[in-house]
Design an enzyme around this catalytic site. Structure first.
Site, short mmCIF file in Angstrom:
data_model
loop_
_atom_site.label_atom_id
_atom_site.label_comp_id
_atom_site.label_asym_id
_atom_site.label_seq_id
_atom_site.Cartn_x
_atom_site.Cartn_y
_atom_site.Cartn_z
CE LYS A 116 -0.56 -13.59 -12.95
NZ LYS A 116 -1.87 -12.94 -12.79
CE LYS A 210 5.80 -6.45 -9.54
NZ LYS A 210 4.73 -6.57 -10.53
CE LYS A 213 -1.71 -12.65 -5.01
NZ LYS A 213 -1.41 -12.12 -6.33
#
Ligand code: TRP
Length: 355
Positions: A116, A210, A213
């Site tokens: 991240k 994966k 969003k």
């Protein structure tokens, strides 16, 4: 052997549209856990969400939307405790104590932070780095014994176990002196519950990535608020390979898109991949997709409609969150009182006179 009563805790971040991966990998499993003879707590982790900047108005909406998804999916707010993290101050309080238990070296190994934070690590928030410690506090404020999570949270659960273990060791004498030794220390060594046919739901456009969003293509995911036509169109457009479905699970090896669609079908239907292939082995994808459209629409369209209904009048959701926070705090507050005694803080006694 654990001396701790079974208690289930899990959390979902309110950081954007919920999709089929969130539903099958987390929310649906939370619903199923309610069948156990245990208190379940399901938390909208808004304090985790702000480790990356969130637009305030959007965040407020997303907190309510995740709550709506919990309720629409079948989490019963009377039986389970549904709440948002920032309404229960013990999460942040315990996180501070755990900041002083966890070691820099442990956090430096966390792969989610590395992903991240990306290349510009110097510019990442301290909250993002500390994220796993707050997660340990979420779980251990309730002395939770079981945590249903996706595969990607395994490392964070291991850190939670390390923190519990170190706290139990570092304070073992004080724990015993205050009468808080449960026979296995003060904090349980929490079990992650990872698995099910859809532990990892992959993108409909690329079976090796994966479902996310943040994928640029909306066709890569089914959002929980997609209507029936959109769900059907996305399933029909899903990437496949030219072969028919195999009749055994071994035949899915090296076929990520086929494996993903079979896994989604199995999870939606509450059966195994084996069961799906017993019924659909040998079928062409066109036929299998027809069956999948039917199943997905039947399950997800009413869920999305109920979410929209709940979100349209937030007063019901807000009342459920307030009630949940009160019940959560009733469990977490005694844990924090004990932690303060154990580490040697002087707790506020009864007030001398009313104010
Ligand atoms: N980190 C989890 C996720 O991204 C969310 C989370 C926060 C959580 N606190 C938790 C999950 C405690 C389980 C238990 O999915």
């Amino acid at each position: 052997m654990t001396a701790f009563k079974e208690l289930v805790f899990s959390g979902v971040q309110p950081t954007g549209n919920l999709h089929l991966g969130n539903y099958l990998g987390a929310i649906k499993r939370f619903v199923d856990m309610q069948a156990r003879d245990a208190q379940c707590l399901y938390c909208v982790v808004d304090m985790h969400a702000i480790t990356l900047w969130q637009d305030p108005a959007a965040l407020r909406g997303q907190i309510r939307e995740v709550t709506a998804a919990f309720l629409a999916a079948g989490i019963d707010p009377k039986r389970s405790i549904v709440f948002n993290q920032s309404q229960v101050p013990q999460h942040a309080e315990l996180a501070w104590v755990f900041n002083c238990v966890a070691r820099l070296g442990w956090l430096n190994r966390m792969t989610q932070f590395k992903d991240k934070a990306g290349k510009d690590r110097e510019n990442a928030s301290i909250g993002l780095y500390d994220y796993p410690v707050l997660m340990a506090a979420d779980i251990l404020a309730y002395r939770a014994t079981h945590v249903p999570v996706g595969e990607d949270q395994k490392q964070h659960l291991e850190l939670t176990r390390d923190i519990a273990q170190k706290f139990n060791n570092d304070f073992s004498e004080s724990i015993a002196a205050h009468g808080h030794d449960e026979g296995a220390g003060f904090f349980p060594i929490t079990e992650p519950l990872i698995g099910g046919p859809a532990a990892r739901v992959m993108s409909l456009r690329d079976g090796t990535k994966k479902m996310s969003k943040s994928d640029a293509s909306d066709n890569s995911r089914i959002n929980l608020t997609d209507d029936a036509d959109t769900i059907a169109a996305k399933v029909r457009k899903a990437k496949t390979d030219p072969d028919a479905l195999p009749s055994e699970v071994a035949g899915l090896a090296g076929r990520p898109e086929a494996d993903n669609l079979v896994g989604i079908f199995a999870a939606l239907k509450d059966v195994t991949r084996e069961d799906v292939l017993r019924d659909h082995g040998g079928a062409q994808f066109s036929a299998f997709k027809g069956a999948l459209v039917e199943l997905a629409v039947e399950t997800l369209a009413p869920l999305g409609a109920e979410m929209k209904r709940l979100v349209s009048d937030p007063s019901e959701i807000d009342a459920i969150l307030a009630d949940g926070a009160e019940r959560a705090e009733a469990i977490a507050a005694p844990t924090l009182d004990a932690v303060k005694d154990i580490v040697g803080f002087v707790r506020r006694g009864p007030r001398l006179r009313a104010v």
